[in-house]
Design a protein around this motif. Sequence first.
Motif: not given
Length: 427
Positions: A148, A217, A219, A241, A263, A265
């Motif tokens: 993000y 955001v 998710h 997250a 993170s 990702a």
Amino acid sequence: MFSAGQLFSVTLTKPIILTDSPPSKHLRHTRHRQFTTQCTNNLHSATNPFDPAAVAASVKNFTFTGPSKNRTDLQTSCAIISSTIIGKQHDNENRKGIENITVVNAERVLDLELSGNIRKPLTINDMSTSPMHGSEIRVVYQGVPGAYSETAAAKAYPNGEFIPCEQFEQVFQAVELWIADRAVLPLENSLGGSVHRTYDLLLRHRLHIVGEVQLPVRHCLLALPGVNKQDLNRVISHPQALAQCELTLTKLDLKITRESSNSTAGAAELISESNLRNTAAIGSERAAKIYGLNVLVEGIHDDCNNFTRFLMLAREPIIPRIDQPFRTSIVFAHDNGTSVLFKVLSVFAFRNINLTKIESRPHRLRPITIVGSAKRFEYLFYVDFDASMADVRAQNALSDVQEFTTFLRVLGSYPVDMTPLCSSGGD
Ligand SMILES: O=C(O)C(=O)Cc1ccccc1
């Protein structure tokens, strides 16, 4: 009271030498996985990070001896930072070591920036929040492509070149060492709360807040193709997250353990690289595309008002203005218990200056004061208020704050992100 000498700063265990040559064969083979990953990931910056096809192609075609030597330099530099820098308290003894840094690059005057409080004069470039020279601005963020933070960086600097870094500390260092021009870091989330690491590093480093970006955001639960929810026994993601999806994960009634990763990702990348068929990641749809994962469940954040506020940092402050909404961030410490906090906050109230955020963090240089036989915990207070430092009300307020505090620093005065908060995204 803090002085520059007491603030944490950068110490290098050995000199960093930036040259225009690609990394040596030795470097290529000896750096750990992070190095390889970062170099591979950094190549994304050569493409549009929001074009999944281009990103996927660039990952496959990556080679160290690619067309852009300078870009390769950026890639290696981030990794070199990670293996050579230690954060250490800055005092007069170790300042000597800092001044030994050698930089073989005329454009990068590292030792001036590092060796203390020598300020460079503001230039015309600092008077605008737009990229310098009209050329590509190098923007460093924490995470890997698909994070993000990368989306936030692209929102702030649409024509930027994006450099991923694994650790928060490296993000600060990359700007301090002129490897990047701007840093983008998450500060707070509407569901998960504050990102304490960013707050703490803002004080330990000397960068200035030059902007903010608020990002919706969205998710998703991501897994390898062919994997079903029943196959899962683990979910990995950034702690923010995981926190933002806690209730939904519980409702999904999966027999899964939660694990932190650097993170969102990065979690997706790990699943893909290690072929983890029992593990899901929480991340964006974009991360799923980049790492070849499927979206098992869409929109798993606990509330649709899930926004993250990111800060943009630079070596120099911008000139504050009064012709558009500006926000100012300060940090202060005081000696005399909670009544002083009330007095400090009232200087804003009396001037009708709206406070938008208050955060307290442990006062790491003086965590405790002994009062009689009791221990009192000591704090640093971070306050954001809606006024520009060019506004005389803010100047007077801060001159009053100074009367009550033992330490006061303006972290930055910057334009408020006024973009409408309506789109879904983060991908
Ligand atoms: O891990 C990421 O993708 C980040 O950029 C940090 C983060 C995590 C969750 C919400 C917002 C930012």
